[in-house]
Design an enzyme around this catalytic site. Structure first.
Site, PDB file in Angstrom:
ATOM      1  N   ASP A  47     -11.032   2.636   3.394  1.00 23.31           N
ATOM      2  CA  ASP A  47     -11.273   1.178   3.293  1.00 23.31           C
ATOM      3  C   ASP A  47     -12.769   0.891   3.148  1.00 23.31           C
ATOM      4  O   ASP A  47     -13.160  -0.204   2.746  1.00 23.31           O
ATOM      5  CB  ASP A  47     -10.778   0.493   4.578  1.00 23.31           C
TER       6      ASP A  47
ATOM      7  N   GLN B  12      -4.725  -1.743   9.384  1.00 27.92           N
ATOM      8  CA  GLN B  12      -4.621  -3.080   8.792  1.00 27.92           C
ATOM      9  C   GLN B  12      -5.239  -4.129   9.716  1.00 27.92           C
ATOM     10  O   GLN B  12      -4.927  -4.189  10.906  1.00 27.92           O
ATOM     11  CB  GLN B  12      -3.137  -3.403   8.528  1.00 27.92           C
TER      12      GLN B  12
ATOM     13  N   LYS C  42       0.835  -1.207   0.000  1.00 33.81           N
ATOM     14  CA  LYS C  42       0.000   0.000   0.000  1.00 33.81           C
ATOM     15  C   LYS C  42       0.870   1.257   0.000  1.00 33.81           C
ATOM     16  O   LYS C  42       0.595   2.228  -0.717  1.00 33.81           O
ATOM     17  CB  LYS C  42      -0.954  -0.031   1.204  1.00 33.81           C
TER      18      LYS C  42
END
Ligand code: NAP
Length: 284
Positions: free
Chosen positions: A120, A97, A53
């Protein structure tokens, strides 16, 4: 019949070129889109994901901050970090995460992220916005699948889509996105008694289970579009999806490979969401 491949790497490159150009436009106006990636603990897979990422941010000209904390970080400290990032004007997207260590309530952490920076798309506000058709961030993996359908000019109106899997991050949002595009949607899961009877009716199948060969050639209607979200390993340790690719590609009309299919699209859509967030904040 041999299916046409939907190449996630090629489509990602195209989309990232577009992101890069729009980042330059923002930079010219004094804004550098910024993504904060927070990793707690030392899960090796998570470390690879967060590195990718950060690399994608560099590749598209965005600013990224990688915050890494030990596995024994307290939930209170993590919530405080997320709140600080919410208030940091150089950050347009925040990604924590998953999975988090067991002592941390992941949902509480996600709900602490500002919906305006929830790139997200896991915040309950983002999920609700998708459900009612309001603007909001879409979870990156199903969003990437929608882009793949768009890339082949597929019109979902009146088509039957079968989604295998009902997780909050893939299956459910996938079903809602397909529904929004006027598909008739069936969601299957581990308690679906006859999966094959469902998939044989499908014009589009999205497999998001996490088990090899959940979808075999005898379960696919000739010409169907098959999107494989699964990420599994063969006995030899090679990455593979949920779909029996070798045989299904002889029946399907279009198919995504693993690797090189949905996987690269997921990170690309994270870049798209982060950019959109920065553009939105500038316009606000
Ligand atoms: P998950 O939370 O474990 O959900 C799996 C879903 O599959 C559940 O809804 C489960 O049903 C259903 N299921 C399990 N066995 C089944 C069966 N035999 N028949 C039909 N349905 C069955 O997984 P996830 O997070 O959605 O991820 C799914 C897969 O996608 C994993 O392999 C993951 O690694 C991969 N993934 C890939 C990307 C990418 O970027 N390519 C991103 C995210 C996830 P129940 O709800 O009844 O348990």
């Amino acid at each position: 019949m041999t299916a046409q491949l939907i190449d996630g790497n090629a489509l990602s490159r195209q989309l990232r070129d577009n992101v890069r150009e729009r980042v330059l436009t923002l930079r010219a106006r004094g804004v550098v889109p910024g993504l904060a990636v927070v990793l707690v603990g030392d899960n090796p897979a998570s470390q690879v994901y967060v590195r990718n990422k950060v690399k994608a941010c560099e590749d598209t000209g965005m600013h990224s901050v990688l915050e890494q904390y030990p596995a024994d970080m307290t939930e209170a400290d993590l919530l405080a970090r997320v709140t600080a990032l919410n208030n940091d004007p150089s950050i347009h997207g925040i990604l924590v995460q998953l999975p988090l260590p067991a002592h941390i309530n992941a949902q509480r952490v996600i709900e602490t992220i500002s919906p305006a920076k929830d790139v997200d798309g896991f915040h309950v506000g983002s999920a609700g916005a998708l459900m009612v058709g309001q603007p909001g961030f879409w979870p990156c993996t199903p969003y990437g699948c929608m882009k793949m359908l768009e890339s082949i000019g597929y019109n979902l109106r009146g088509k039957h889509a079968v989604v295998i899997g009902r997780s909050n991050i893939v299956g459910k949002p996938m079903a809602l996105m397909l529904l929004q595009q006027n598909a008739t949607v069936t969601i299957c899961h581990s308690a679906t008694p006859d999966l094959k009877a469902m998939t044989l009716q499908a014009d589009v199948i999205v497999a998001a289970v996490g088990k090899r060969n959940v979808l075999t050639a005898d379960m696919v209607k000739p010409g169907a579009v098959v999107l494989d979200v699964g990420m599994n390993r063969t006995e030899e340790g090679k990455l593979c999806g949920d779909v029996d690719f070798a045989d299904v590609k002889e029946v399907a009309g279009y198919i995504t490979p693993v690797p090189g299919g949905v996987g690269p699209m997921t990170i690309t859509m994270l870049m798209v969401n982060t950019l959109a967030s920065a553009e939105h904040m500038l316009a606000a």
